[in-house]
Design a protein around this motif. Sequence first.
Motif, PDB file in Angstrom:
ATOM      1  N   LEU A   1       0.835  -1.208   0.000  1.00  0.00           N
ATOM      2  CA  LEU A   1       0.000   0.000   0.000  1.00  0.00           C
ATOM      3  C   LEU A   1       0.870   1.258   0.000  1.00  0.00           C
ATOM      4  O   LEU A   1       0.435   2.318  -0.403  1.00  0.00           O
ATOM      5  CB  LEU A   1      -0.943   0.007   1.206  1.00  0.00           C
TER       6      LEU A   1
ATOM      7  N   PHE B   1      -8.180  -3.490   9.734  1.00  0.00           N
ATOM      8  CA  PHE B   1      -7.955  -2.075  10.010  1.00  0.00           C
ATOM      9  C   PHE B   1      -8.784  -1.596  11.211  1.00  0.00           C
ATOM     10  O   PHE B   1      -9.779  -2.213  11.573  1.00  0.00           O
ATOM     11  CB  PHE B   1      -8.379  -1.225   8.798  1.00  0.00           C
TER      12      PHE B   1
ATOM     13  N   ASN C   1     -13.293  -0.811   7.163  1.00  0.00           N
ATOM     14  CA  ASN C   1     -13.265  -0.765   5.696  1.00  0.00           C
ATOM     15  C   ASN C   1     -14.077  -1.866   5.036  1.00  0.00           C
ATOM     16  O   ASN C   1     -13.617  -2.527   4.108  1.00  0.00           O
ATOM     17  CB  ASN C   1     -11.827  -0.820   5.170  1.00  0.00           C
TER      18      ASN C   1
ATOM     19  N   LEU D   1     -17.361  -2.872   2.713  1.00  0.00           N
ATOM     20  CA  LEU D   1     -18.108  -2.201   1.660  1.00  0.00           C
ATOM     21  C   LEU D   1     -19.571  -2.088   2.068  1.00  0.00           C
ATOM     22  O   LEU D   1     -20.251  -3.096   2.235  1.00  0.00           O
ATOM     23  CB  LEU D   1     -17.984  -2.978   0.355  1.00  0.00           C
TER      24      LEU D   1
ATOM     25  N   LEU E   1     -12.403 -11.523  -6.404  1.00  0.00           N
ATOM     26  CA  LEU E   1     -11.299 -10.867  -7.088  1.00  0.00           C
ATOM     27  C   LEU E   1     -10.311 -11.881  -7.658  1.00  0.00           C
ATOM     28  O   LEU E   1      -9.686 -11.642  -8.681  1.00  0.00           O
ATOM     29  CB  LEU E   1     -10.562  -9.920  -6.130  1.00  0.00           C
TER      30      LEU E   1
ATOM     31  N   GLU F   1     -14.519   6.319   0.086  1.00  0.00           N
ATOM     32  CA  GLU F   1     -13.345   6.414   0.946  1.00  0.00           C
ATOM     33  C   GLU F   1     -12.110   5.794   0.314  1.00  0.00           C
ATOM     34  O   GLU F   1     -12.157   4.684  -0.200  1.00  0.00           O
ATOM     35  CB  GLU F   1     -13.617   5.715   2.273  1.00  0.00           C
TER      36      GLU F   1
ATOM     37  N   ASP G   1      -9.683   4.644   1.803  1.00  0.00           N
ATOM     38  CA  ASP G   1      -9.347   3.428   2.553  1.00  0.00           C
ATOM     39  C   ASP G   1      -9.977   2.182   1.941  1.00  0.00           C
ATOM     40  O   ASP G   1      -9.392   1.105   1.979  1.00  0.00           O
ATOM     41  CB  ASP G   1      -9.835   3.549   3.999  1.00  0.00           C
ATOM     42  N   LEU G   2     -11.185   2.349   1.392  1.00  0.00           N
ATOM     43  CA  LEU G   2     -11.848   1.197   0.776  1.00  0.00           C
ATOM     44  C   LEU G   2     -11.085   0.763  -0.467  1.00  0.00           C
ATOM     45  O   LEU G   2     -10.880  -0.423  -0.714  1.00  0.00           O
ATOM     46  CB  LEU G   2     -13.282   1.556   0.379  1.00  0.00           C
TER      47      LEU G   2
ATOM     48  N   ASP H   1      -7.939   1.289  -1.001  1.00  0.00           N
ATOM     49  CA  ASP H   1      -6.708   0.665  -0.502  1.00  0.00           C
ATOM     50  C   ASP H   1      -6.953  -0.772  -0.060  1.00  0.00           C
ATOM     51  O   ASP H   1      -6.146  -1.669  -0.337  1.00  0.00           O
ATOM     52  CB  ASP H   1      -6.167   1.456   0.700  1.00  0.00           C
ATOM     53  N   THR H   2      -8.053  -0.955   0.659  1.00  0.00           N
ATOM     54  CA  THR H   2      -8.355  -2.283   1.186  1.00  0.00           C
ATOM     55  C   THR H   2      -8.457  -3.303   0.066  1.00  0.00           C
ATOM     56  O   THR H   2      -7.876  -4.393   0.129  1.00  0.00           O
ATOM     57  CB  THR H   2      -9.688  -2.247   1.955  1.00  0.00           C
ATOM     58  N   VAL H   3      -9.183  -2.919  -0.977  1.00  0.00           N
ATOM     59  CA  VAL H   3      -9.390  -3.858  -2.069  1.00  0.00           C
ATOM     60  C   VAL H   3      -8.093  -4.067  -2.856  1.00  0.00           C
ATOM     61  O   VAL H   3      -7.785  -5.170  -3.281  1.00  0.00           O
ATOM     62  CB  VAL H   3     -10.531  -3.353  -2.976  1.00  0.00           C
TER      63      VAL H   3
END
Lengths: 344, 220
Positions: A57, A91, A95, A97, A112, B118, B120-121, B123-125
């Motif tokens: 990241l 986190f 986070n 969805l 995915l 966001e 962050d979302l 980033d998360t994925v």
Amino acid sequence: MKHFDKPLLELKNIQRLFSKTAVIDGVSFSVHREEVLGIIGRSGAGKSTLIRCINGLECIDSGQIFFETQNIAQLNDNDRRLIRRRIGMIFQNFNLLSSRRIIDNVALPLKLSGASKANRRRRALDLLDIVSLADKAAHYPVQLSGGQKQRVCIARALATNPSVLLSDEATSALDPETTQSILELLTKIKSHMGLTIILITHEMEIIRSIATRLIVLDQGRILEEGSVRDVFAQPKNETTKSLLQVILPTLPSTIAAKLNFIDGQDAIIEFHISGLEAHEPFLNKLEAETGMVARIIQGGIEYIQNEAIGRFFLAIKATDKQKLEKAYAWLAQHSDKSEIVGYV
Amino acid sequence: MSNLEILFSLVPRAVLDTCWMSAASSFFALFFGLPIGLLLYTTSSGNLFENAWINRPVSAIVDSIRAIPFIILAASIMPITRIVVGKAVGNEAMIFILSISAIPFYARMAELSFRNVEKDLIDTVYSMGATRFQTILEVALPEALPSLITGFTVAIIAIVAASATAGFIGAGGLGQLAISYGYQRYNPTVMTSIIFILIVLNVLIQWLGDRITRKFNHSR
Ligand SMILES: Nc1ncnc2c1ncn2[C@@H]1O[C@H](COP(=O)(O)OP(=O)(O)O)[C@@H](O)[C@H]1O
Ligand SMILES: [Mg+2]
């Protein structure tokens, strides 16, 4: 832990710059399979940045990261993506969805990676079962409590069968009781799945209850590193000491207020003991060998990875200076730390 | 003609014209505006396909068109309208002009909706090993959906209002009726009726938009 194994993850001299200042400044460490590595440090120390470097990241400005002996930097985009699937992350702010049901949130990593719909569903339900939330499969995240959301996140992070779980302050938004249940869940999962965990936290309780090894980070550098037992028993660094302060006993305020540094009825001694000594009836031995009685004002013994670590405030009669001197010498000899903090 | 005769003989046709023009323009606003909005979002700095060489010119074009008042835009693109539609007046010409004006408007609204997803979302994925296209498809679009619908509702209402203005420059529909009977001949009954119909139309669109948004919004 098999020490002869190659490390699962190895960071070599990692540097990460933000506008020319190094936020991570030459960090190296390795993590072995089934370890729980805790990373602590003050806010802004670079903990999140460091952990984000591990799963890509954040990109690193120099240094190398080896995952399962592969140098991540030398991989192509596709292989790097495959590696990310081997690294789960949870986190502080979950986070999840909001547009997807719980089951679909958990199944997302599988979607995915191209898993079939039936397989995704089966695996997601299994995972929800592990985190005891199978009955919430059809709910939306907004309908869940913080603790439940974090359980969903854990299930989601485990979907692709990762070998490492990264946790960035995952329990910081939760109350102590919920935190405890999340930690229990992580411990259970760790032993069932042989998972390796790297967790960032500012809560020493969490480190104490689940971490095996500890890294103290400050201004992007590693200040101290070692087994939780050793660092907790004998922190070497001032920053570490102040971070650990919260779990140390403190002098009761009524006594602290009366404390003077010259003389009094009783001497107040801060006394730390660990290892085999801590298993002995040391106060009895003190009395037998010096004739002085110590009274416990505050403190106790706790066990970290089966090792006793004791921290006490003791009061000893200070009317006879010679006897006090003798008792203090005895304590100093049998402890990690003995210090007369004052008199009352 | 009496007021009632006017209303009964002309209004239904005018309502249909307005609806047709607005619907067609809204469709184009969505069809072109959404991808342009997505392009603006993904190519902006710090995002998935960060690319200033695409973002800056597209941004500039979008903002330039939005800076021009509707009537002036209609007049200035007349030659283009003539080439594309074949003539510069009539409903079809108006659909072209309304679309040109609405596409940048909705593009910016859509971009804003995407921006509100966001980081962050995303980033998360990403950390789950998603490709960039998967990130757009699985996160950015579904998470922005309620907001995209709300924005589209706003765009449709703006288009209906603009289509009424378009009555001044040769479009049919309620706008033209309001202008010729309300504005030029000052017939209060007809004008009031048309205003009433426009209000009902707007309320209806807003209500429908809100309902659909709510259906897709699971964050409350
Ligand atoms: N994207 C960024 N851009 C600039 N500075 C950043 C960015 N992310 C983090 N920082 C800086 O890096 C330092 C470490 O941040 P972080 O890793 O979040 O610390 P921690 O998690 O230990 O609180 C902070 O001083 C922060 O301001
Ligand atoms: Mg942080």
